[in-house]
Design an enzyme around this catalytic site. Structure first.
Site, short mmCIF file in Angstrom:
data_model
loop_
_atom_site.label_atom_id
_atom_site.label_comp_id
_atom_site.label_asym_id
_atom_site.label_seq_id
_atom_site.Cartn_x
_atom_site.Cartn_y
_atom_site.Cartn_z
N ALA A 124 -59.12 23.52 -22.50
CA ALA A 124 -60.53 23.81 -22.77
C ALA A 124 -60.97 25.20 -22.35
O ALA A 124 -62.09 25.60 -22.65
CB ALA A 124 -61.41 22.77 -22.07
N VAL A 130 -65.44 18.39 -15.68
CA VAL A 130 -64.17 19.11 -15.77
C VAL A 130 -63.17 18.47 -14.82
O VAL A 130 -63.54 17.87 -13.81
CB VAL A 130 -64.33 20.61 -15.44
CG1 VAL A 130 -65.29 21.27 -16.41
CG2 VAL A 130 -64.79 20.82 -14.00
N ASN A 178 -55.52 20.04 -27.54
CA ASN A 178 -55.61 21.46 -27.89
C ASN A 178 -54.68 22.34 -27.06
O ASN A 178 -54.29 23.41 -27.50
CB ASN A 178 -57.05 21.94 -27.72
CG ASN A 178 -57.20 23.44 -27.84
OD1 ASN A 178 -56.98 24.01 -28.91
ND2 ASN A 178 -57.54 24.10 -26.74
N SER A 195 -50.28 24.10 -36.04
CA SER A 195 -50.19 25.49 -36.47
C SER A 195 -49.52 25.54 -37.83
O SER A 195 -48.75 24.64 -38.21
CB SER A 195 -49.34 26.28 -35.46
OG SER A 195 -49.01 27.57 -35.96
N TYR A 254 -41.12 28.25 -31.17
CA TYR A 254 -42.50 27.82 -31.40
C TYR A 254 -42.61 26.93 -32.62
O TYR A 254 -43.24 25.86 -32.59
CB TYR A 254 -43.39 29.05 -31.54
CG TYR A 254 -44.86 28.74 -31.66
CD1 TYR A 254 -45.58 28.24 -30.57
CD2 TYR A 254 -45.55 28.94 -32.86
CE1 TYR A 254 -46.93 27.96 -30.67
CE2 TYR A 254 -46.90 28.67 -32.96
CZ TYR A 254 -47.59 28.17 -31.86
OH TYR A 254 -48.92 27.88 -31.97
N ALA A 255 -41.99 27.35 -33.72
CA ALA A 255 -42.06 26.56 -34.95
C ALA A 255 -41.41 25.19 -34.74
O ALA A 255 -41.90 24.18 -35.25
CB ALA A 255 -41.40 27.30 -36.10
N ALA A 256 -40.30 25.15 -34.01
CA ALA A 256 -39.65 23.87 -33.74
C ALA A 256 -40.61 22.92 -33.03
O ALA A 256 -40.68 21.72 -33.34
CB ALA A 256 -38.40 24.09 -32.90
N LYS A 275 -43.91 22.93 -33.15
CA LYS A 275 -45.03 22.53 -34.00
C LYS A 275 -44.57 21.62 -35.14
O LYS A 275 -45.32 20.73 -35.57
CB LYS A 275 -45.75 23.76 -34.55
CG LYS A 275 -46.48 24.56 -33.46
CD LYS A 275 -47.53 23.72 -32.74
CE LYS A 275 -48.32 24.54 -31.73
NZ LYS A 275 -49.37 23.74 -31.05
#
Length: 266
Positions: A20, A66, A97, A149, A162-164, A166
């Protein structure tokens, strides 16, 4: 039906927003707060969480709290869900997120970096979702929204790790969506392309460096590659998340809503 983005559209809905304190996380928290949700915001830095809470204090009438947590830690995940149960009585909407970025060519990949990224982007998401899903399943209602993404739709040079992560997140989202639909729970994802945030700037900078360009040159090249001619804003991403959080999206199941100015990474 209540107008989608009215001040009462999410009144009484209990929402956890992870990550957040980042650009997209803050924007999500703001729009959901404006729509009347009760928010439990989490991140790894308590001071940053308190700063976000102070910014949002006057912007809505729902409850706002929080809780500092490192979601890679199993005990922290359990404590976060317990906090939501103690404060609000449970969780109606989970916004996954929190995430991290990495760029590496194949010969640069290390087991340590791959493990770090997968733990943040995949494992922590799956196991936090598991905890919340059990409660939602008992009530036969809930919404789970992942921040994915375009890197989970199409790979790119340097995106090996990173792609792996996502692609894995998208597979998890689609599979859980089929299972969860039988219990009145909608599971979806939002897939931003380049967004004007610190992480977005980091991604552009990394891409530019690999091609021998400056950050400014890389930024210009990215914008020129997009049909819209510009990056997305955190607020635009947050609006997509807000829509999926409402009753208007009750029959949207297993989607991966792209917000990219018409572009795909490549």
């Amino acid at each position: 039906m209540e107008p989608i983005f009215s001040k009462h559209a999410l009144q009484g809905k209990r929402v956890i927003v992870t990550g957040a304190t980042g650009g997209i996380g803050r924007a999500i928290a703001r729009v959901l707060r404006e729509m009347g949700a009760d928010l439990l915001l989490t991140g790894r830095r308590k001071d940053a969480l308190e700063e976000v809470a102070a910014e949002l204090a006057e912007e809505g009438k729902g409850q706002l709290a929080v809780y500092r947590a490192d979601l890679v830690d199993a005990l922290d995940r359990e404590r976060l869900v317990t906090e939501a149960r103690t404060r609000f009585g449970g969780t109606d909407i989970l916004i996954n997120n929190a995430g991290t970025f990495a760029s590496a060519l194949m010969e640069e990949v290390t087991e340590e970096e791959l493990d770090r990224v997968m733990r943040v982007n995949v494992y922590s998401v799956m196991f936090l979702t598991q905890l919340v899903y059990r409660e939602m399943k008992e009530r036969r209602a809930g919404k789970i929204i992942q921040l994915s993404s375009l890197s989970g739709i199409r790979g790119w040079e340097g995106g090996t790790i990173y792609a792996a992560s996502k692609f894995a997140l998208n597979g998890f989202t689609q599979s859980l969506a089929v299972e969860a639909a039988r219990h009145g729970i909608q599971v979806n994802a939002v897939a931003p392309g380049f967004v004007d945030t610190d992480m977005g700037i980091q991604a552009i900078g990394t891409k530019a460096k690999r091609s021998g360009r400056s950050l400014e040159e890389g930024w210009e090249a990215v914008e020129k590659s997009l049909p819209s001619g510009r990056l997305s804003t955190p607020e635009e991403v947050a609006a997509c998340v807000a829509f999926l959080s409402t009753g208007a999206a009750d029959n949207i199941i297993g989607s991966n809503l792209r917000i990219s100015g018409g572009g795909l990474l490549g």
